[in-house]
Design a protein around this motif. Structure first.
Motif, PDB file in Angstrom:
ATOM      1  N   ARG A   1      44.150  45.036  31.639  1.00  0.00           N
ATOM      2  CA  ARG A   1      44.712  44.307  32.768  1.00  0.00           C
ATOM      3  C   ARG A   1      44.959  45.255  33.940  1.00  0.00           C
ATOM      4  O   ARG A   1      45.473  46.358  33.755  1.00  0.00           O
ATOM      5  N   MET A   2      44.552  44.814  35.121  1.00  0.00           N
ATOM      6  CA  MET A   2      44.879  45.548  36.335  1.00  0.00           C
ATOM      7  C   MET A   2      45.298  44.548  37.401  1.00  0.00           C
ATOM      8  O   MET A   2      44.941  43.362  37.340  1.00  0.00           O
ATOM      9  N   THR A   3      46.074  45.012  38.367  1.00  0.00           N
ATOM     10  CA  THR A   3      46.562  44.159  39.441  1.00  0.00           C
ATOM     11  C   THR A   3      46.150  44.750  40.779  1.00  0.00           C
ATOM     12  O   THR A   3      46.302  45.954  41.008  1.00  0.00           O
ATOM     13  N   ILE A   4      45.615  43.892  41.660  1.00  0.00           N
ATOM     14  CA  ILE A   4      45.213  44.313  42.998  1.00  0.00           C
ATOM     15  C   ILE A   4      46.165  43.676  44.004  1.00  0.00           C
ATOM     16  O   ILE A   4      46.359  42.451  44.014  1.00  0.00           O
ATOM     17  N   TYR A   5      46.743  44.519  44.866  1.00  0.00           N
ATOM     18  CA  TYR A   5      47.717  44.062  45.854  1.00  0.00           C
ATOM     19  C   TYR A   5      47.120  44.134  47.258  1.00  0.00           C
ATOM     20  O   TYR A   5      46.467  45.114  47.613  1.00  0.00           O
ATOM     21  N   ASP A   6      47.353  43.112  48.042  1.00  0.00           N
ATOM     22  CA  ASP A   6      46.920  43.074  49.435  1.00  0.00           C
ATOM     23  C   ASP A   6      47.942  43.830  50.279  1.00  0.00           C
ATOM     24  O   ASP A   6      49.120  43.462  50.302  1.00  0.00           O
ATOM     25  N   GLU A   7      47.508  44.890  50.965  1.00  0.00           N
ATOM     26  CA  GLU A   7      48.433  45.676  51.780  1.00  0.00           C
ATOM     27  C   GLU A   7      48.590  45.103  53.188  1.00  0.00           C
ATOM     28  O   GLU A   7      49.387  45.615  53.970  1.00  0.00           O
ATOM     29  N   ILE A   8      47.809  44.053  53.507  1.00  0.00           N
ATOM     30  CA  ILE A   8      47.960  43.384  54.796  1.00  0.00           C
ATOM     31  C   ILE A   8      48.908  42.196  54.642  1.00  0.00           C
ATOM     32  O   ILE A   8      49.863  42.031  55.395  1.00  0.00           O
ATOM     33  N   ARG A   9      48.600  41.338  53.650  1.00  0.00           N
ATOM     34  CA  ARG A   9      49.483  40.208  53.329  1.00  0.00           C
ATOM     35  C   ARG A   9      50.299  40.607  52.097  1.00  0.00           C
ATOM     36  O   ARG A   9      49.833  40.496  50.969  1.00  0.00           O
ATOM     37  N   LYS A  10      51.469  41.093  52.313  1.00  0.00           N
ATOM     38  CA  LYS A  10      52.257  41.732  51.268  1.00  0.00           C
ATOM     39  C   LYS A  10      52.657  40.798  50.122  1.00  0.00           C
ATOM     40  O   LYS A  10      53.033  41.252  49.049  1.00  0.00           O
ATOM     41  N   ASN A  11      52.564  39.483  50.343  1.00  0.00           N
ATOM     42  CA  ASN A  11      52.990  38.549  49.297  1.00  0.00           C
ATOM     43  C   ASN A  11      51.818  38.060  48.444  1.00  0.00           C
ATOM     44  O   ASN A  11      51.936  37.076  47.718  1.00  0.00           O
ATOM     45  N   SER A  12      50.690  38.742  48.531  1.00  0.00           N
ATOM     46  CA  SER A  12      49.484  38.301  47.833  1.00  0.00           C
ATOM     47  C   SER A  12      49.011  39.365  46.842  1.00  0.00           C
ATOM     48  O   SER A  12      48.944  40.552  47.176  1.00  0.00           O
TER      49      SER A  12
ATOM     50  N   LEU B   1      35.447  38.215  46.522  1.00  0.00           N
ATOM     51  CA  LEU B   1      34.945  37.386  45.428  1.00  0.00           C
ATOM     52  C   LEU B   1      35.924  36.248  45.183  1.00  0.00           C
ATOM     53  O   LEU B   1      35.561  35.077  45.182  1.00  0.00           O
ATOM     54  N   THR B   2      37.186  36.603  44.968  1.00  0.00           N
ATOM     55  CA  THR B   2      38.271  35.634  44.857  1.00  0.00           C
ATOM     56  C   THR B   2      39.591  36.364  45.058  1.00  0.00           C
ATOM     57  O   THR B   2      39.752  37.513  44.628  1.00  0.00           O
ATOM     58  N   GLY B   3      40.531  35.730  45.732  1.00  0.00           N
ATOM     59  CA  GLY B   3      41.829  36.368  45.934  1.00  0.00           C
ATOM     60  C   GLY B   3      41.687  37.720  46.590  1.00  0.00           C
ATOM     61  O   GLY B   3      41.037  37.876  47.622  1.00  0.00           O
ATOM     62  N   ASN B   4      42.278  38.736  45.969  1.00  0.00           N
ATOM     63  CA  ASN B   4      42.209  40.099  46.496  1.00  0.00           C
ATOM     64  C   ASN B   4      41.103  40.924  45.850  1.00  0.00           C
ATOM     65  O   ASN B   4      40.970  42.114  46.127  1.00  0.00           O
ATOM     66  N   ALA B   5      40.322  40.312  44.984  1.00  0.00           N
ATOM     67  CA  ALA B   5      39.234  41.012  44.309  1.00  0.00           C
ATOM     68  C   ALA B   5      37.943  40.885  45.108  1.00  0.00           C
ATOM     69  O   ALA B   5      37.493  39.783  45.420  1.00  0.00           O
ATOM     70  N   SER B   6      37.361  42.013  45.454  1.00  0.00           N
ATOM     71  CA  SER B   6      36.077  42.033  46.144  1.00  0.00           C
ATOM     72  C   SER B   6      34.935  41.950  45.135  1.00  0.00           C
ATOM     73  O   SER B   6      35.129  42.173  43.934  1.00  0.00           O
ATOM     74  N   ASN B   7      33.735  41.654  45.637  1.00  0.00           N
ATOM     75  CA  ASN B   7      32.560  41.668  44.770  1.00  0.00           C
ATOM     76  C   ASN B   7      32.444  42.994  44.033  1.00  0.00           C
ATOM     77  O   ASN B   7      32.161  43.039  42.833  1.00  0.00           O
ATOM     78  N   GLY B   8      32.662  44.085  44.756  1.00  0.00           N
ATOM     79  CA  GLY B   8      32.524  45.403  44.162  1.00  0.00           C
ATOM     80  C   GLY B   8      33.591  45.743  43.141  1.00  0.00           C
ATOM     81  O   GLY B   8      33.369  46.575  42.266  1.00  0.00           O
TER      82      GLY B   8
ATOM     83  N   HIS C   1      44.563  51.146  55.339  1.00  0.00           N
ATOM     84  CA  HIS C   1      44.896  50.943  53.928  1.00  0.00           C
ATOM     85  C   HIS C   1      44.939  49.438  53.672  1.00  0.00           C
ATOM     86  O   HIS C   1      45.843  48.751  54.135  1.00  0.00           O
ATOM     87  N   ILE C   2      43.941  48.913  52.934  1.00  0.00           N
ATOM     88  CA  ILE C   2      43.858  47.458  52.788  1.00  0.00           C
ATOM     89  C   ILE C   2      44.323  46.938  51.427  1.00  0.00           C
ATOM     90  O   ILE C   2      44.791  45.808  51.320  1.00  0.00           O
ATOM     91  N   LYS C   3      44.188  47.746  50.378  1.00  0.00           N
ATOM     92  CA  LYS C   3      44.563  47.283  49.042  1.00  0.00           C
ATOM     93  C   LYS C   3      45.144  48.424  48.224  1.00  0.00           C
ATOM     94  O   LYS C   3      44.886  49.600  48.493  1.00  0.00           O
ATOM     95  N   SER C   4      45.897  48.035  47.211  1.00  0.00           N
ATOM     96  CA  SER C   4      46.350  48.968  46.177  1.00  0.00           C
ATOM     97  C   SER C   4      46.080  48.326  44.825  1.00  0.00           C
ATOM     98  O   SER C   4      45.914  47.107  44.729  1.00  0.00           O
ATOM     99  N   ALA C   5      46.022  49.142  43.788  1.00  0.00           N
ATOM    100  CA  ALA C   5      45.808  48.604  42.444  1.00  0.00           C
ATOM    101  C   ALA C   5      46.623  49.406  41.441  1.00  0.00           C
ATOM    102  O   ALA C   5      46.845  50.609  41.616  1.00  0.00           O
ATOM    103  N   THR C   6      47.079  48.719  40.407  1.00  0.00           N
ATOM    104  CA  THR C   6      47.704  49.385  39.276  1.00  0.00           C
ATOM    105  C   THR C   6      46.949  49.005  38.011  1.00  0.00           C
ATOM    106  O   THR C   6      46.487  47.863  37.872  1.00  0.00           O
ATOM    107  N   PHE C   7      46.795  49.953  37.120  1.00  0.00           N
ATOM    108  CA  PHE C   7      46.138  49.714  35.834  1.00  0.00           C
ATOM    109  C   PHE C   7      47.248  49.540  34.807  1.00  0.00           C
ATOM    110  O   PHE C   7      47.881  50.498  34.376  1.00  0.00           O
ATOM    111  N   ASP C   8      47.494  48.289  34.437  1.00  0.00           N
ATOM    112  CA  ASP C   8      48.727  47.926  33.757  1.00  0.00           C
ATOM    113  C   ASP C   8      48.670  47.985  32.238  1.00  0.00           C
ATOM    114  O   ASP C   8      49.683  48.210  31.587  1.00  0.00           O
ATOM    115  N   GLU C   9      47.504  47.733  31.676  1.00  0.00           N
ATOM    116  CA  GLU C   9      47.412  47.642  30.214  1.00  0.00           C
ATOM    117  C   GLU C   9      46.011  48.032  29.763  1.00  0.00           C
ATOM    118  O   GLU C   9      45.022  47.739  30.449  1.00  0.00           O
TER     119      GLU C   9
END
Length: 244
Positions: free
Chosen positions: A206-217, A113-120, A186-194
């Protein structure tokens, strides 16, 4: 003994015997955790997604998500450059409507959808509907005692084939998740921050989604308060884009 059993039932765990240890109802825990990611059975929420590359923010997008039940979601794109776009999910099917096309385009939940966030990640928020849960272990995530579940997709509309999901032991609140493709990658990780408390109902803020392929994204998803609202069925009618 009966007092302890009642306490365990209230927290979502059933004890079969002292010798065999606790037997956890993984699907019940998963269903309970869904309550933190959904406002009610019919609601509207705004989601702002900020994308970061190498620690620097490069773009931001805003969406209004209207959800009715577990299988109807309409997403309106609110950012100026995306005005006129809409996403519709009905059961296992998903389409995007573009202002310069007369017909919707079929898409998949896994597509970006945008960045590391998928449509789903935005439109499919009821994991208990999409996945079968198995209890794996109990462990700490940082200092938080967690139940760890393994989720396996049970319908074609599920965004990921497998999810490893950490839920806070005391109340099944989501803590973090690892997402996998059918290949096992393993393509992504997420943390539920707030989380936020609106009228006594706790939901993710707030949650954060991390790209496990491109580690800086990574992408940060910010949620407004979930607003319960009766939504008309015509909002979820799969037809021409000019209906919006």
């Amino acid at each position: 003994m009966f007092k302890n059993l009642s306490l365990l039932i209230a927290s979502g765990a059933l004890v079969s015997s002292a010798a065999s240890g606790p037997v956890v109802d993984a699907q019940a825990l998963l269903q309970r955790s869904d309550g933190y990611r959904n406002g009610s059975m019919s609601f509207v929420v705004r989601v702002k997604i900020a994308n970061f590359e190498a620690g620097k923010q490069d773009e931001e997008h805003l969406y209004e998500v209207s959800q009715k039940g577990t299988d109807k979601t309409h997403v309106e794109f609110l950012s100026p450059r995306e005005k006129g776009r809409h996403l519709l999910m009905l059961g296992d099917d998903m389409w995007i409507y573009l202002p310069d096309t007369s017909r919707p385009i079929r898409i998949t939940p896994l597509e970006r959808l945008t960045g590391n966030a998928s449509n789903g990640d935005v439109a499919r928020t009821y994991y208990a509907v999409d996945y079968d849960a198995v209890y794996v272990r109990s462990e700490k995530a940082g200092t938080t005692e967690c139940h760890v579940l393994e989720l396996t997709a049970k319908r074609k509309g599920a965004t990921y084939r497998k999810i490893e999901y950490w839920l806070r032991a005391q109340d099944a609140r989501p803590v973090k998740a690892d997402f996998y493709l059918a290949s096992g990658k393993h393509i992504k990780s997420a943390t539920f921050d707030e989380f936020q408390d609106v009228g006594g109902r706790i939901s993710v803020k707030r949650m954060t989604i991390y790209d496990e392929i491109r580690k800086n994204s990574h992408s940060v998803m910010q949620y407004s308060p979930f607003v319960p609202r009766e939504l008309p069925d015509k909002l979820f009618h799969q037809g021409r884009s000019d209906r919006f």
